[in-house]
Structure formats: C-alpha cells, structure tokens
Enzyme design. Structure first.
Site, PDB file in Angstrom:
ATOM      1  N   TYR A 198       0.819  -1.214   0.000  1.00 35.75           N
ATOM      2  CA  TYR A 198       0.000   0.000   0.000  1.00 35.75           C
ATOM      3  C   TYR A 198       0.857   1.271   0.000  1.00 35.75           C
ATOM      4  O   TYR A 198       0.388   2.346  -0.350  1.00 35.75           O
ATOM      5  CB  TYR A 198      -0.948   0.034   1.209  1.00 35.75           C
ATOM      6  CG  TYR A 198      -2.079  -0.972   1.152  1.00 35.75           C
ATOM      7  CD1 TYR A 198      -2.275  -1.784   0.045  1.00 35.75           C
ATOM      8  CD2 TYR A 198      -2.955  -1.113   2.220  1.00 35.75           C
ATOM      9  CE1 TYR A 198      -3.298  -2.713   0.003  1.00 35.75           C
ATOM     10  CE2 TYR A 198      -3.992  -2.038   2.183  1.00 35.75           C
ATOM     11  CZ  TYR A 198      -4.153  -2.839   1.072  1.00 35.75           C
ATOM     12  OH  TYR A 198      -5.174  -3.755   1.035  1.00 35.75           O
ATOM     13  N   LYS A 235       3.054 -15.369   2.296  1.00 44.19           N
ATOM     14  CA  LYS A 235       2.904 -16.141   1.053  1.00 44.19           C
ATOM     15  C   LYS A 235       4.323 -16.470   0.590  1.00 44.19           C
ATOM     16  O   LYS A 235       4.743 -16.126  -0.525  1.00 44.19           O
ATOM     17  CB  LYS A 235       2.127 -15.278   0.034  1.00 44.19           C
ATOM     18  CG  LYS A 235       1.716 -16.009  -1.222  1.00 44.19           C
ATOM     19  CD  LYS A 235       0.616 -17.035  -0.996  1.00 44.19           C
ATOM     20  CE  LYS A 235       0.307 -17.764  -2.293  1.00 44.19           C
ATOM     21  NZ  LYS A 235      -0.526 -18.959  -2.095  1.00 44.19           N
ATOM     22  N   ASP A 287      -3.605 -17.910   1.910  1.00 48.10           N
ATOM     23  CA  ASP A 287      -4.802 -18.571   1.367  1.00 48.10           C
ATOM     24  C   ASP A 287      -5.314 -19.627   2.344  1.00 48.10           C
ATOM     25  O   ASP A 287      -6.515 -19.747   2.588  1.00 48.10           O
ATOM     26  CB  ASP A 287      -4.535 -19.165  -0.027  1.00 48.10           C
ATOM     27  CG  ASP A 287      -3.144 -19.756  -0.172  1.00 48.10           C
ATOM     28  OD1 ASP A 287      -2.337 -19.682   0.771  1.00 48.10           O
ATOM     29  OD2 ASP A 287      -2.860 -20.317  -1.251  1.00 48.10           O
ATOM     30  N   ASP A 333      -5.343  -6.545   5.844  1.00 46.36           N
ATOM     31  CA  ASP A 333      -6.554  -5.817   5.457  1.00 46.36           C
ATOM     32  C   ASP A 333      -7.678  -6.807   5.148  1.00 46.36           C
ATOM     33  O   ASP A 333      -8.807  -6.703   5.642  1.00 46.36           O
ATOM     34  CB  ASP A 333      -6.225  -4.966   4.215  1.00 46.36           C
ATOM     35  CG  ASP A 333      -7.308  -3.955   3.901  1.00 46.36           C
ATOM     36  OD1 ASP A 333      -8.276  -3.862   4.667  1.00 46.36           O
ATOM     37  OD2 ASP A 333      -7.177  -3.267   2.869  1.00 46.36           O
ATOM     38  N   ASP A 366     -10.982  -8.142   7.798  1.00 43.45           N
ATOM     39  CA  ASP A 366     -12.394  -7.991   7.425  1.00 43.45           C
ATOM     40  C   ASP A 366     -13.100  -9.346   7.440  1.00 43.45           C
ATOM     41  O   ASP A 366     -14.259  -9.449   7.849  1.00 43.45           O
ATOM     42  CB  ASP A 366     -12.535  -7.353   6.042  1.00 43.45           C
ATOM     43  CG  ASP A 366     -12.668  -5.834   6.148  1.00 43.45           C
ATOM     44  OD1 ASP A 366     -12.337  -5.294   7.230  1.00 43.45           O
ATOM     45  OD2 ASP A 366     -13.091  -5.194   5.176  1.00 43.45           O
TER      46      ASP A 366
END
Ligand code: NAD
Length: 355
Positions: free
Chosen positions: A141, A191, A223, A247, A251
C-alpha cells in the site's frame, strides 16, 4: 498526571457513538481515578465543509500531542463529488501517516451471546477469541506505484511490495508481547512459497521469536489462513501479518462476530495511538439515534488497555457490554423478537449502569 484524549467524532454517526464512549470513559474515571480529559477536533467531511481540508493541521497537531485519540468515522454521500485528495476518508490515511501508526489491532471475540449472529455454525464459532495484528504503514500500500505505462506494446500498471527487516521485527515484537498477555500463541501469515517479501518476513519472524520462547509460533500461507478462519477460527490466538493480507483477513475475521456494530479496533504508534470502531459513518442511520455504540465503547476499552496499561478498567468496560447483552438489550442492528430494544442512548445508559 492527567491523560489527554483527543476525540475526533467525524461525520455521520460519529458524534453519537463517540459521545457514548466518552461518557463510559468518564464513568470509569470516577471509579478508577485515571485522570482523563477530552478535547474535540474535526476531521472528515465536516472539517472539509468548515475549513476546506478533511484533516486540518490543527487536528494533526493536537493528535500528535495527545496521549490517545478516540476516532468516530468519516465519510458520506454529500462528499462523493469532492476531488479525491480532499475526500473525508483521506483523514484516516493522513492520521495513520502523520502519527506513524504502524500496527492495526482487531480483536474478534465471539461469545455465546453473539454466536447466533455469526454466518458460521455456533459450534464452529462460539469461543473464538483472535487478535489480528496487521502491519499498517508498509508493504504494497505504501510502495512505489505506476498508474499506467506502456511495456512491450501494452499498457500496464504496477504496485511494489517491500518490507525491511526492522519493519518486520517491530510488528513481530508487538505481536509477541500481545500474545504474552493472552494465550501465548502467534500465527504468522505470509505467502513465502511465492513472494520474496514473504520469505524475508518469515525468516525475520523466526529470528525475533527466539527471544520469546514462551510463545508458540506457527506459520500459515495467507490462502490457507483465509480458509482456516472460516472453518476452525478457535485455533487462533494472535495472527500477525503484513498490510495487504491483514486488510483482507481482518475484514474476514470481523464477519465471524456477526455485527459490524460490535467490532472495535486500535491503530498503535510509537508516540500515540488511535482507537476507532471498524465500521464507517453509516449515513443511512446518522442522526436517528439508533447506532450501536458498542464498537466505539469497546474501542475505548482498548484505549485504556493499550495506551494507559489499565487492563482492569478495560475489562470493566468489556464485562459491562457483555452483561448488557446478556440482559437482553439490543440496538436495532441486532434486535430480534424476545429481546429488549435499545436506541443509542438507552444502550449507553445500560452499559454505564453495568460498570
Ligand atoms: P458503514 O460501516 O458506514 O455501514 C455499513 C452498514 O452497517 C450500514 O447499513 C450501516 O447502517 C451499518 N452500521 C455501521 N455501523 C453501525 C453501527 N454502529 N450501528 C448500527 N449499524 C451500523 O459502511 P459504508 O456504508 O460502506 O460507508 C459509509 C461511509 O463511511 C462511506 O463514506 C465510507 O467511505 C465511510 N467509511 C469510513 C470509515 C472510517 O472512518 N474509518 C470506515 C469505513 C467506511
């Protein structure tokens, strides 16, 4: 010494929910003699309307000097056509950056009472108690980006992910210390089968963890973690991860609890920290006096725990919210037949009476 709290109500339901949380902090102050005072500052669309900026310099200066910040929410349809750099939501990113808020904390605690609101089966979700520790000011980001360029004859765009060892060390230490106050388990999410930044992340986490032998560490690919959160969320204590994965996972985890109106959060910096509900300004119910104040009240509990080390006072608030729900009080977002209906004011009064 008096603790100075800057309150930034923002837009929409922001004023209703922050005033509920401030009255709870004032009640706690009467009981525990922490010594808190409150100063109000503007941000978001209301600030834009009043002085042409969603994050006035005066608000930044006050926030920097504060011992802690209580934030409501910003945004609303009336500012949809404001140019992107002046939109209300810019205030959130601006504060994170100005205050160096490098950790985002999202606790998700699903009690027996809230389990029925979860999209998951009660036997899977009841008892879930996970703290997501997300790195907040690094990673993709904040990396270099290109909106558009021609490469080999085709238009492309790119965003660069980078993490330095000190950035990963800092967030890992935070997660380890948080785990020591909980169930002594950290799951690091990356990852590393694909990404170089994740490989650096994993080896740095392993290095830091050597100083915390009492904390159990395991690693999951992002994942797999997304699947495990939906299939067996009770296995987690503290999850630590980077900005992008955090992020998305935070959520996903927030949905487990069933109601956005119950979910608090904290963004922690070296000098000061900011506490806010995870929801937005809810323009559809703003001014109606029916918003659920609990997410902001529970954010105030986090403020006491993480900024002032007042664990007992924080627990008093959390227990008062649990007790109010156990007594059957529900704001409209959670109301069903057989419960006692409460508007924002009533719910706040019930929580106050349970402290
Ligand atoms: P939202 O979280 O504001 O609302 C989503 C839904 O949840 C709405 O139906 C709303 O009524 C309900 N809801 C939210 N909080 C509630 C509460 N405390 N009690 C009861 N119901 C509640 O998300 P949105 O509608 O996508 O966004 C509205 C505005 O908020 C937008 O401008 C958005 O950019 C902004 N926003 C701000 C923040 C922030 O300030 N940190 C975060 C998210 C969204």
């Amino acid at each position: 010494m008096t603790k100075h709290i800057v309150v930034i109500p923002g837009d929409g339901i922001g004023e209703e929910i922050t005033s509920a949380a401030v009255s709870v902090l004032q009640k706690i102050d009467e009981k525990c003699h922490i010594g808190m005072d409150f100063t109000y500052k503007m941000a978001g669309g209301t600030a834009y309307d009043s002085c042409g900026s969603p994050l006035p310099q005066e608000t930044i200066d006050a926030a920097k000097k504060a011992d802690a910040i209580l934030f409501g929410a910003v945004g609303g349809t009336q500012w949809d056509n404001v140019k992107p750099t002046l939109r209300p939501e810019r205030a959130v990113l601006g504060l994170r950056k100005a205050l160096g808020l490098y950790v985002n904390l999202r606790p998700v605690h699903v009690s027996d009472i809230l389990a029925e609101y979860s999209p998951l089966k009660p036997e899977i979700v009841t008892g879930t108690d996970v703290l997501i520790v997300r790195e907040l000011i690094g990673g993709i980001y904040f990396g270099d980006k290109c909106e558009s360029e021609i490469h080999n004859g085709a238009e492309r765009a790119w965003d660069l992910e980078n993490y330095s060892v000190p950035e990963v060390q800092r967030i890992t230490k935070f997660a380890m210390r948080a785990a020591r106050k909980r169930r002594h388990k950290v799951t690091s999410v990356d990852k590393s089968n694909v990404l170089a930044t994740s490989r650096l992340w994993r080896r740095t986490v392993i290095d830091v963890a050597r100083d915390y032998p009492d904390v159990e560490l395991n690693h999951l690919y992002v994942d797999n973690c997304a699947m495990q959160l939906a299939s067996n969320p009770k296995q987690f204590d503290v999850i630590v991860t980077g900005n992008l994965f955090g992020d998305i996972l935070s959520d996903e985890a927030a949905v487990l609890g069933g109601s956005i109106g119950m979910m608090p959060s904290a963004s922690i910096g070296e000098a000061t920290s900011l506490y806010e509900p995870i929801h937005g300004s809810a323009p559809d119910i703003a001014g109606k006096g029916i918003a659920n104040p609990c997410a902001t009240i529970l954010s105030a509990a986090m403020l006491l725990r993480y900024s002032f080390n007042e664990d007992k006072a924080a627990a008093m608030i959390e227990q008062a919210v649990d007790k109010s729900l156990a007594e059957g009080w529900r704001t409209p977002d959670l109301y069903k037949d057989g419960f006692k209906k409460a508007d924002t004011h009533t719910m706040t009064q019930v929580v106050l009476s349970n402290i």
